[in-house]
Design a protein around this motif. Structure first.
Motif, PDB file in Angstrom:
ATOM      1  N   ASN A 158      69.430  58.987 102.778  1.00  0.00           N
ATOM      2  CA  ASN A 158      70.375  60.064 102.484  1.00  0.00           C
ATOM      3  C   ASN A 158      70.251  60.554 101.037  1.00  0.00           C
ATOM      4  O   ASN A 158      70.422  61.737 100.749  1.00  0.00           O
ATOM      5  CB  ASN A 158      71.817  59.596 102.737  1.00  0.00           C
ATOM      6  N   THR A 159      69.956  59.616 100.138  1.00  0.00           N
ATOM      7  CA  THR A 159      69.838  59.993  98.718  1.00  0.00           C
ATOM      8  C   THR A 159      68.618  60.865  98.468  1.00  0.00           C
ATOM      9  O   THR A 159      68.681  61.846  97.712  1.00  0.00           O
ATOM     10  CB  THR A 159      69.755  58.721  97.836  1.00  0.00           C
ATOM     11  N   ILE A 160      67.488  60.502  99.112  1.00  0.00           N
ATOM     12  CA  ILE A 160      66.252  61.242  98.776  1.00  0.00           C
ATOM     13  C   ILE A 160      66.044  62.489  99.629  1.00  0.00           C
ATOM     14  O   ILE A 160      65.281  63.374  99.241  1.00  0.00           O
ATOM     15  CB  ILE A 160      65.003  60.332  98.865  1.00  0.00           C
ATOM     16  N   THR A 161      66.719  62.569 100.771  1.00  0.00           N
ATOM     17  CA  THR A 161      66.452  63.673 101.696  1.00  0.00           C
ATOM     18  C   THR A 161      66.558  65.072 101.063  1.00  0.00           C
ATOM     19  O   THR A 161      65.686  65.911 101.292  1.00  0.00           O
ATOM     20  CB  THR A 161      67.361  63.555 102.937  1.00  0.00           C
ATOM     21  N   PRO A 162      67.562  65.346 100.237  1.00  0.00           N
ATOM     22  CA  PRO A 162      67.612  66.701  99.655  1.00  0.00           C
ATOM     23  C   PRO A 162      66.408  67.033  98.775  1.00  0.00           C
ATOM     24  O   PRO A 162      66.159  68.197  98.487  1.00  0.00           O
ATOM     25  CB  PRO A 162      68.898  66.675  98.821  1.00  0.00           C
ATOM     26  N   TYR A 163      65.688  66.027  98.333  1.00  0.00           N
ATOM     27  CA  TYR A 163      64.585  66.237  97.382  1.00  0.00           C
ATOM     28  C   TYR A 163      63.223  65.949  98.006  1.00  0.00           C
ATOM     29  O   TYR A 163      62.206  65.960  97.326  1.00  0.00           O
ATOM     30  CB  TYR A 163      64.784  65.328  96.148  1.00  0.00           C
ATOM     31  N   LYS A 164      63.203  65.670  99.321  1.00  0.00           N
ATOM     32  CA  LYS A 164      61.972  65.107  99.898  1.00  0.00           C
ATOM     33  C   LYS A 164      60.792  66.069  99.852  1.00  0.00           C
ATOM     34  O   LYS A 164      59.649  65.623  99.819  1.00  0.00           O
ATOM     35  CB  LYS A 164      62.212  64.606 101.317  1.00  0.00           C
ATOM     36  N   SER A 165      61.046  67.377  99.802  1.00  0.00           N
ATOM     37  CA  SER A 165      59.909  68.312  99.753  1.00  0.00           C
ATOM     38  C   SER A 165      59.157  68.206  98.427  1.00  0.00           C
ATOM     39  O   SER A 165      58.013  68.632  98.320  1.00  0.00           O
ATOM     40  CB  SER A 165      60.385  69.752  99.969  1.00  0.00           C
ATOM     41  N   ARG A 166      59.801  67.633  97.427  1.00  0.00           N
ATOM     42  CA  ARG A 166      59.133  67.494  96.117  1.00  0.00           C
ATOM     43  C   ARG A 166      58.646  66.072  95.861  1.00  0.00           C
ATOM     44  O   ARG A 166      58.009  65.810  94.846  1.00  0.00           O
ATOM     45  CB  ARG A 166      60.091  67.935  94.997  1.00  0.00           C
ATOM     46  N   ILE A 167      58.964  65.126  96.754  1.00  0.00           N
ATOM     47  CA  ILE A 167      58.495  63.746  96.568  1.00  0.00           C
ATOM     48  C   ILE A 167      57.094  63.651  97.167  1.00  0.00           C
ATOM     49  O   ILE A 167      56.909  63.796  98.378  1.00  0.00           O
ATOM     50  CB  ILE A 167      59.448  62.733  97.224  1.00  0.00           C
ATOM     51  N   ARG A 168      56.120  63.427  96.326  1.00  0.00           N
ATOM     52  CA  ARG A 168      54.722  63.508  96.774  1.00  0.00           C
ATOM     53  C   ARG A 168      54.143  62.157  97.183  1.00  0.00           C
ATOM     54  O   ARG A 168      53.094  62.104  97.820  1.00  0.00           O
ATOM     55  CB  ARG A 168      53.852  64.130  95.682  1.00  0.00           C
ATOM     56  N   GLN A 169      54.781  61.052  96.824  1.00  0.00           N
ATOM     57  CA  GLN A 169      54.254  59.742  97.233  1.00  0.00           C
ATOM     58  C   GLN A 169      55.305  58.678  96.947  1.00  0.00           C
ATOM     59  O   GLN A 169      56.022  58.759  95.944  1.00  0.00           O
ATOM     60  CB  GLN A 169      52.965  59.418  96.447  1.00  0.00           C
ATOM     61  N   ILE A 170      55.390  57.691  97.829  1.00  0.00           N
ATOM     62  CA  ILE A 170      56.166  56.473  97.554  1.00  0.00           C
ATOM     63  C   ILE A 170      55.164  55.322  97.497  1.00  0.00           C
ATOM     64  O   ILE A 170      54.395  55.102  98.445  1.00  0.00           O
ATOM     65  CB  ILE A 170      57.216  56.194  98.647  1.00  0.00           C
ATOM     66  N   PHE A 171      55.158  54.616  96.386  1.00  0.00           N
ATOM     67  CA  PHE A 171      54.313  53.429  96.220  1.00  0.00           C
ATOM     68  C   PHE A 171      55.216  52.201  96.325  1.00  0.00           C
ATOM     69  O   PHE A 171      56.261  52.149  95.675  1.00  0.00           O
ATOM     70  CB  PHE A 171      53.649  53.419  94.837  1.00  0.00           C
ATOM     71  N   PHE A 172      54.823  51.207  97.127  1.00  0.00           N
ATOM     72  CA  PHE A 172      55.621  49.990  97.193  1.00  0.00           C
ATOM     73  C   PHE A 172      54.729  48.756  97.311  1.00  0.00           C
ATOM     74  O   PHE A 172      53.492  48.866  97.369  1.00  0.00           O
ATOM     75  CB  PHE A 172      56.663  50.062  98.322  1.00  0.00           C
ATOM     76  N   GLY A 173      55.352  47.573  97.323  1.00  0.00           N
ATOM     77  CA  GLY A 173      54.642  46.299  97.422  1.00  0.00           C
ATOM     78  C   GLY A 173      55.240  45.502  98.562  1.00  0.00           C
ATOM     79  O   GLY A 173      55.494  46.022  99.639  1.00  0.00           O
ATOM     80  N   HIS A 174      55.429  44.188  98.364  1.00  0.00           N
ATOM     81  CA  HIS A 174      56.193  43.331  99.269  1.00  0.00           C
ATOM     82  C   HIS A 174      55.425  42.895 100.512  1.00  0.00           C
ATOM     83  O   HIS A 174      55.615  41.776 100.977  1.00  0.00           O
ATOM     84  CB  HIS A 174      57.491  44.037  99.688  1.00  0.00           C
ATOM     85  N   VAL A 175      54.594  43.730 101.098  1.00  0.00           N
ATOM     86  CA  VAL A 175      54.017  43.405 102.410  1.00  0.00           C
ATOM     87  C   VAL A 175      52.656  42.732 102.316  1.00  0.00           C
ATOM     88  O   VAL A 175      52.156  42.236 103.337  1.00  0.00           O
ATOM     89  CB  VAL A 175      53.945  44.641 103.332  1.00  0.00           C
ATOM     90  N   HIS A 176      52.035  42.717 101.146  1.00  0.00           N
ATOM     91  CA  HIS A 176      50.746  42.028 100.963  1.00  0.00           C
ATOM     92  C   HIS A 176      49.699  42.493 101.958  1.00  0.00           C
ATOM     93  O   HIS A 176      48.888  41.703 102.443  1.00  0.00           O
ATOM     94  CB  HIS A 176      50.922  40.502 101.071  1.00  0.00           C
ATOM     95  N   ARG A 177      49.751  43.764 102.303  1.00  0.00           N
ATOM     96  CA  ARG A 177      48.784  44.330 103.243  1.00  0.00           C
ATOM     97  C   ARG A 177      48.536  45.793 102.851  1.00  0.00           C
ATOM     98  O   ARG A 177      49.434  46.438 102.308  1.00  0.00           O
ATOM     99  CB  ARG A 177      49.343  44.342 104.683  1.00  0.00           C
ATOM    100  N   PRO A 178      47.349  46.322 103.183  1.00  0.00           N
ATOM    101  CA  PRO A 178      47.154  47.764 102.951  1.00  0.00           C
ATOM    102  C   PRO A 178      47.808  48.564 104.067  1.00  0.00           C
ATOM    103  O   PRO A 178      47.471  48.394 105.237  1.00  0.00           O
ATOM    104  CB  PRO A 178      45.619  47.909 102.984  1.00  0.00           C
ATOM    105  N   ILE A 179      48.767  49.385 103.723  1.00  0.00           N
ATOM    106  CA  ILE A 179      49.460  50.236 104.697  1.00  0.00           C
ATOM    107  C   ILE A 179      49.615  51.615 104.056  1.00  0.00           C
ATOM    108  O   ILE A 179      49.958  51.723 102.879  1.00  0.00           O
ATOM    109  CB  ILE A 179      50.863  49.693 105.048  1.00  0.00           C
TER     110      ILE A 179
END
Ligand code: FE2
Length: 272
Positions: free
Chosen positions: A176-197
């Motif tokens: 809900n927080t990011i939805t109004p801005y999602k057209s300008r969000i070009r990438q989300i980088f994350f960790g935690h899963v120890h796998r390439p996804i």
């Protein structure tokens, strides 16, 4: 052009100790040497959390010593294996938000980089409380152009049952927080899963990669008592190249050193 190096889940332990039979220090050192050799021109590097395995002061002292060799500016994020106070004691100049969370943003020629803190001590799950989401909303609302998000926990299920049980708790609130801005969000980088996804979520591209120590084997059974299986798949770092037209991510298995050749007449050993 914005060039960044993505490292994740370094899980450092005290020097001289091993984790799952591996030496996290030796593996991080090789990554740093490789980055210094090939990517000194990067604008920055970032580590998407689980910097240490137990979050002790000794581990953070060892981490600070290891990272002092990196010749590229660095952004550090916290993961569920970290301890915020011990981390801040070892990295006293780290940028924090008004509430003391390890959250910050940086404006670049290619847009705003927003680094989030999803650590809730005492749980492996991710946590973005009202204060942290409010800070995020402020950063999103006054960003001039493109936005890039960085966090430890993926903000959606990744299809590996055990990992999805320890994902971000506030998925709906985050969305809900990011939805109004999602057209300008070009990438989300994350960790935690120890796998390439990689893929897209809400129309936003995302990516993560293997850690520098141990990995998670791809095991997706549809059963409630799913347990993680780990593996010794090769560690990686990502080389991220961004300009106005594209975001390009190379994944580099920096410890692979067998059969690299430029002489096409070389008689390589047979491969299947
Ligand atoms: Fe991890």
């Amino acid at each position: 052009m914005l060039k960044m190096i993505h490292l994740t889940d370094t899980h450092l332990v005290e020097k001289g100790k091993r984790l799952f039979g591996l030496d996290p220090h030796a593996r991080l050192k090789l990554a740093i040497e490789d980055i210094n050799r090939s990517h000194k021109d990067a604008n920055c590097a970032f580590i998407t959390g689980d910097l240490t395995n137990w979050g002790t002061p000794e581990e953070y002292t060892a981490l600070a010593d290891a990272l002092s060799k990196l010749q590229v500016p660095l952004h550090l994020l916290l993961g569920n294996h970290d301890n915020r106070e011990n981390f801040k004691a070892a990295f006293p100049n780290i940028a924090c938000d008004v509430n003391g969370y390890v959250q910050s943003s940086v404006d670049t020629d290619q847009g705003r980089l927003i680094f989030l803190d999803s650590l809730m001590e005492g749980t492996s799950s991710g946590w973005l409380c009202e204060d942290r989401l409010k800070w995020l909303e402020n950063q999103l609302s006054d960003a001039a152009a493109a936005i890039y998000l960085f966090m430890h926990h993926p903000p959606f299920d990744v299809g590996i049952p055990y990992l999805d049980k320890i994902g971000l708790v506030q998925k709906e609130e985050f969305e809900n927080t990011i939805t109004p801005y999602k057209s300008r969000i070009r990438q989300i980088f994350f960790g935690h899963v120890h796998r390439p996804i990689h893929g897209e979520w809400l129309g936003i591209p995302f990516s993560t990669l293997r850690g520098t120590n141990h990995q998670v084997w791809l095991n997706m059974p549809f059963q409630e008592d799913h347990q993680l299986e780990y593996s010794y798949e090769a560690p990686c770092y990502g080389v991220v190249l961004i300009d106005a037209q594209k975001t390009l991510i190379h994944t580099h298995e920096y410890m692979y050193c067998d059969d690299i050749y430029s002489d096409k007449t070389k008689d390589l050993k047979p491969h299947v």
